[in-house]
Design a protein around this motif. Structure first.
Motif, PDB file in Angstrom:
ATOM      1  N   LEU A  88     -80.843 -13.392 -23.839  1.00  0.00           N
ATOM      2  CA  LEU A  88     -79.128 -13.509 -24.652  1.00  0.00           C
ATOM      3  C   LEU A  88     -79.273 -14.745 -25.054  1.00  0.00           C
ATOM      4  O   LEU A  88     -79.400 -15.130 -24.100  1.00  0.00           O
ATOM      5  CB  LEU A  88     -77.749 -12.997 -23.764  1.00  0.00           C
ATOM      6  CG  LEU A  88     -77.217 -11.156 -23.272  1.00  0.00           C
ATOM      7  CD1 LEU A  88     -76.770 -11.764 -22.667  1.00  0.00           C
ATOM      8  CD2 LEU A  88     -77.483 -10.994 -24.688  1.00  0.00           C
ATOM      9  N   GLY A  89     -79.066 -15.288 -25.974  1.00  0.00           N
ATOM     10  CA  GLY A  89     -79.011 -16.536 -26.214  1.00  0.00           C
ATOM     11  C   GLY A  89     -78.137 -17.296 -26.794  1.00  0.00           C
ATOM     12  O   GLY A  89     -76.735 -16.228 -26.210  1.00  0.00           O
ATOM     13  N   LEU A  90     -77.954 -18.387 -26.974  1.00  0.00           N
ATOM     14  CA  LEU A  90     -76.723 -19.133 -27.414  1.00  0.00           C
ATOM     15  C   LEU A  90     -76.835 -19.705 -28.632  1.00  0.00           C
ATOM     16  O   LEU A  90     -77.915 -20.600 -28.764  1.00  0.00           O
ATOM     17  CB  LEU A  90     -76.948 -20.677 -25.834  1.00  0.00           C
ATOM     18  CG  LEU A  90     -75.418 -21.515 -26.056  1.00  0.00           C
ATOM     19  CD1 LEU A  90     -74.059 -20.745 -26.227  1.00  0.00           C
ATOM     20  CD2 LEU A  90     -75.058 -22.470 -25.399  1.00  0.00           C
ATOM     21  N   LYS A  91     -76.341 -19.451 -29.577  1.00  0.00           N
ATOM     22  CA  LYS A  91     -75.956 -20.156 -31.119  1.00  0.00           C
ATOM     23  C   LYS A  91     -75.832 -21.048 -30.966  1.00  0.00           C
ATOM     24  O   LYS A  91     -74.084 -21.325 -31.227  1.00  0.00           O
ATOM     25  CB  LYS A  91     -75.991 -18.934 -32.047  1.00  0.00           C
ATOM     26  CG  LYS A  91     -76.035 -19.930 -33.603  1.00  0.00           C
ATOM     27  CD  LYS A  91     -75.644 -18.469 -34.780  1.00  0.00           C
ATOM     28  CE  LYS A  91     -74.758 -18.998 -35.943  1.00  0.00           C
ATOM     29  NZ  LYS A  91     -73.560 -20.132 -35.878  1.00  0.00           N
ATOM     30  N   ASP A  95     -71.964 -19.677 -29.319  1.00  0.00           N
ATOM     31  CA  ASP A  95     -72.032 -17.982 -30.397  1.00  0.00           C
ATOM     32  C   ASP A  95     -73.137 -17.359 -29.321  1.00  0.00           C
ATOM     33  O   ASP A  95     -73.562 -17.912 -28.912  1.00  0.00           O
ATOM     34  CB  ASP A  95     -71.888 -17.555 -31.643  1.00  0.00           C
ATOM     35  CG  ASP A  95     -70.956 -18.072 -32.439  1.00  0.00           C
ATOM     36  OD1 ASP A  95     -69.919 -18.361 -31.763  1.00  0.00           O
ATOM     37  OD2 ASP A  95     -71.132 -18.160 -33.545  1.00  0.00           O
ATOM     38  N   LEU A  96     -72.841 -16.236 -28.600  1.00  0.00           N
ATOM     39  CA  LEU A  96     -73.070 -15.473 -27.455  1.00  0.00           C
ATOM     40  C   LEU A  96     -74.352 -14.740 -29.275  1.00  0.00           C
ATOM     41  O   LEU A  96     -73.486 -13.649 -29.684  1.00  0.00           O
ATOM     42  CB  LEU A  96     -72.580 -14.386 -27.371  1.00  0.00           C
ATOM     43  CG  LEU A  96     -73.354 -12.960 -25.669  1.00  0.00           C
ATOM     44  CD1 LEU A  96     -74.374 -13.785 -25.244  1.00  0.00           C
ATOM     45  CD2 LEU A  96     -72.409 -12.460 -25.557  1.00  0.00           C
ATOM     46  N   VAL A  97     -75.533 -14.491 -28.768  1.00  0.00           N
ATOM     47  CA  VAL A  97     -76.627 -13.807 -29.385  1.00  0.00           C
ATOM     48  C   VAL A  97     -77.473 -13.400 -28.845  1.00  0.00           C
ATOM     49  O   VAL A  97     -77.583 -13.340 -27.800  1.00  0.00           O
ATOM     50  CB  VAL A  97     -76.776 -14.628 -30.974  1.00  0.00           C
ATOM     51  CG1 VAL A  97     -75.666 -15.408 -31.590  1.00  0.00           C
ATOM     52  CG2 VAL A  97     -77.916 -15.596 -30.228  1.00  0.00           C
ATOM     53  N   ALA A  98     -78.607 -12.850 -29.668  1.00  0.00           N
ATOM     54  CA  ALA A  98     -79.813 -11.670 -28.554  1.00  0.00           C
ATOM     55  C   ALA A  98     -80.273 -11.275 -30.570  1.00  0.00           C
ATOM     56  O   ALA A  98     -80.192 -11.315 -31.429  1.00  0.00           O
ATOM     57  CB  ALA A  98     -79.185 -10.145 -28.806  1.00  0.00           C
ATOM     58  N   TRP A  99     -81.852 -11.199 -30.270  1.00  0.00           N
ATOM     59  CA  TRP A  99     -82.779 -10.360 -31.681  1.00  0.00           C
ATOM     60  C   TRP A  99     -82.705  -9.242 -31.349  1.00  0.00           C
ATOM     61  O   TRP A  99     -82.505  -8.381 -30.897  1.00  0.00           O
ATOM     62  CB  TRP A  99     -83.840 -10.917 -31.306  1.00  0.00           C
ATOM     63  CG  TRP A  99     -84.149 -12.691 -31.262  1.00  0.00           C
ATOM     64  CD1 TRP A  99     -84.309 -13.170 -29.859  1.00  0.00           C
ATOM     65  CD2 TRP A  99     -84.091 -13.787 -32.036  1.00  0.00           C
ATOM     66  NE1 TRP A  99     -84.310 -14.636 -30.402  1.00  0.00           N
ATOM     67  CE2 TRP A  99     -84.322 -15.016 -31.786  1.00  0.00           C
ATOM     68  CE3 TRP A  99     -84.294 -13.650 -33.423  1.00  0.00           C
ATOM     69  CZ2 TRP A  99     -84.396 -15.991 -32.641  1.00  0.00           C
ATOM     70  CZ3 TRP A  99     -84.073 -14.228 -34.614  1.00  0.00           C
ATOM     71  CH2 TRP A  99     -84.226 -15.487 -34.010  1.00  0.00           C
ATOM     72  N   GLY A 109     -68.224 -14.437 -29.139  1.00  0.00           N
ATOM     73  CA  GLY A 109     -67.563 -15.755 -29.630  1.00  0.00           C
ATOM     74  C   GLY A 109     -66.759 -16.381 -28.140  1.00  0.00           C
ATOM     75  O   GLY A 109     -66.156 -15.992 -27.501  1.00  0.00           O
ATOM     76  N   ILE A 110     -66.625 -17.515 -28.499  1.00  0.00           N
ATOM     77  CA  ILE A 110     -65.665 -18.532 -27.805  1.00  0.00           C
ATOM     78  C   ILE A 110     -64.615 -19.177 -28.143  1.00  0.00           C
ATOM     79  O   ILE A 110     -64.713 -19.871 -29.219  1.00  0.00           O
ATOM     80  CB  ILE A 110     -66.243 -19.059 -26.517  1.00  0.00           C
ATOM     81  CG1 ILE A 110     -64.856 -18.783 -25.057  1.00  0.00           C
ATOM     82  CG2 ILE A 110     -67.017 -20.181 -26.732  1.00  0.00           C
ATOM     83  CD1 ILE A 110     -66.379 -19.759 -23.874  1.00  0.00           C
ATOM     84  N   LEU A 111     -63.350 -19.467 -27.817  1.00  0.00           N
ATOM     85  CA  LEU A 111     -62.897 -20.613 -27.971  1.00  0.00           C
ATOM     86  C   LEU A 111     -62.369 -21.295 -26.966  1.00  0.00           C
ATOM     87  O   LEU A 111     -62.130 -20.442 -26.045  1.00  0.00           O
ATOM     88  CB  LEU A 111     -61.379 -20.130 -28.518  1.00  0.00           C
ATOM     89  CG  LEU A 111     -61.696 -19.089 -30.060  1.00  0.00           C
ATOM     90  CD1 LEU A 111     -60.253 -17.849 -30.554  1.00  0.00           C
ATOM     91  CD2 LEU A 111     -61.999 -20.218 -31.085  1.00  0.00           C
ATOM     92  N   GLY A 112     -61.783 -22.660 -27.418  1.00  0.00           N
ATOM     93  CA  GLY A 112     -61.289 -23.222 -26.213  1.00  0.00           C
ATOM     94  C   GLY A 112     -60.144 -24.189 -26.834  1.00  0.00           C
ATOM     95  O   GLY A 112     -60.318 -24.673 -27.698  1.00  0.00           O
ATOM     96  N   ALA A 113     -58.792 -24.301 -26.144  1.00  0.00           N
ATOM     97  CA  ALA A 113     -57.940 -25.895 -26.135  1.00  0.00           C
ATOM     98  C   ALA A 113     -57.468 -25.951 -25.503  1.00  0.00           C
ATOM     99  O   ALA A 113     -57.668 -25.168 -24.045  1.00  0.00           O
ATOM    100  CB  ALA A 113     -56.687 -25.191 -27.698  1.00  0.00           C
TER     101      ALA A 113
END
Length: 232
Positions: A88-91, A95-99, A109-113
């Motif tokens: 698993l990778g980080l775009k 974002d959480l991604v894979a090939w 995906g992730i949010l922060g506030a």
């Protein structure tokens, strides 16, 4: 400290729930379904019953740049998902991604506030099903369709991620990052080639006009959205 994890059957948004309840202090909340899940840039995040992990946490505000903090938080999610056996990778920015068949797909995906002295983190991961969203340069996918190993139980995964989020000083490298140096990318307002991921969370890009540094904030940020594939 082990944070309390609240489990809800249905909620509009785990992130919105924590925003409405500052009296809960530092804790986590996960839900089986979100009716108004949130994505980056004000987009919705489809959160069907039993389809994935929908988790938010209220944490002490960490003394880290927003981009780095979100990348480390997603790194913790990737570490918790290691038993599934899928790299698993980080775009950039987070974002959480894979090939899949030579192209990137998005799993989460992730949010922060920061609200009222608390850092609110929210993550969504497509575990068993992914929404159909045509026209995306990086289409959504579900972990169950790609992983050779077992897909984790959402409740157990939520507990593990929440425990890891309690220490965001730890750097947990993903299996890969995209873009890598010399990868071509495009974003709203520009295009170029990646130079480097910077220590403050920005992305250095070489364009026809010169070097620019893309910045990712807590809620909104520049995002490379051009069509991508695995470099030859």
């Amino acid at each position: 400290m082990t944070l309390t994890l609240l489990r809800l059957a249905t909620v509009d948004s785990t992130q919105a729930f924590l925003e409405r309840h500052p009296e809960l202090g530092f804790c986590g909340v996960t839900a089986g379904e979100q009716t108004q899940g949130r994505g980056q840039g004000g987009n919705g995040w489809e959160s069907a019953p039993g389809a994935g992990l929908w988790l938010s946490a209220a944490l002490p505000v960490a003394p880290l740049a927003p981009g780095i903090l979100l990348q480390r938080a997603m790194g913790a999610v990737i570490e918790a998902l290691e038993p599934c056996g899928l790299p698993l990778g980080l775009k950039w920015p987070n974002d959480l991604v894979a090939w899949k068949e030579g192209s990137l797909v998005k799993l989460g995906g992730i949010l922060g506030a920061v609200r009222g002295g608390r850092l609110l983190l929210g993550v969504g991961v497509n575990l068993h099903r992914a929404p159909a969203i045509p026209g995306r340069a990086i289409p959504p996918a579900a972990l169950a369709d790609l992983a050779p190993g077992p897909v984790p139980d959402p409740a157990r995964l939520a507990r593990e991620v929440l425990d890891l989020w309690e220490d965001l000083d730890v750097v947990r490298p993903p299996a890969f990052q995209w873009p890598e140096p010399e990868d071509a990318l495009a974003w709203e307002g520009g295009a170029g080639r990646c130079e480097a991921w910077l220590e403050d969370g920005r992305l250095a890009v070489r364009t026809a006009e010169g070097r620019v540094c893309l910045t990712a904030g807590y809620v909104r940020g520049a995002r490379p959205d051009g069509r991508v594939g695995r470099p030859a």
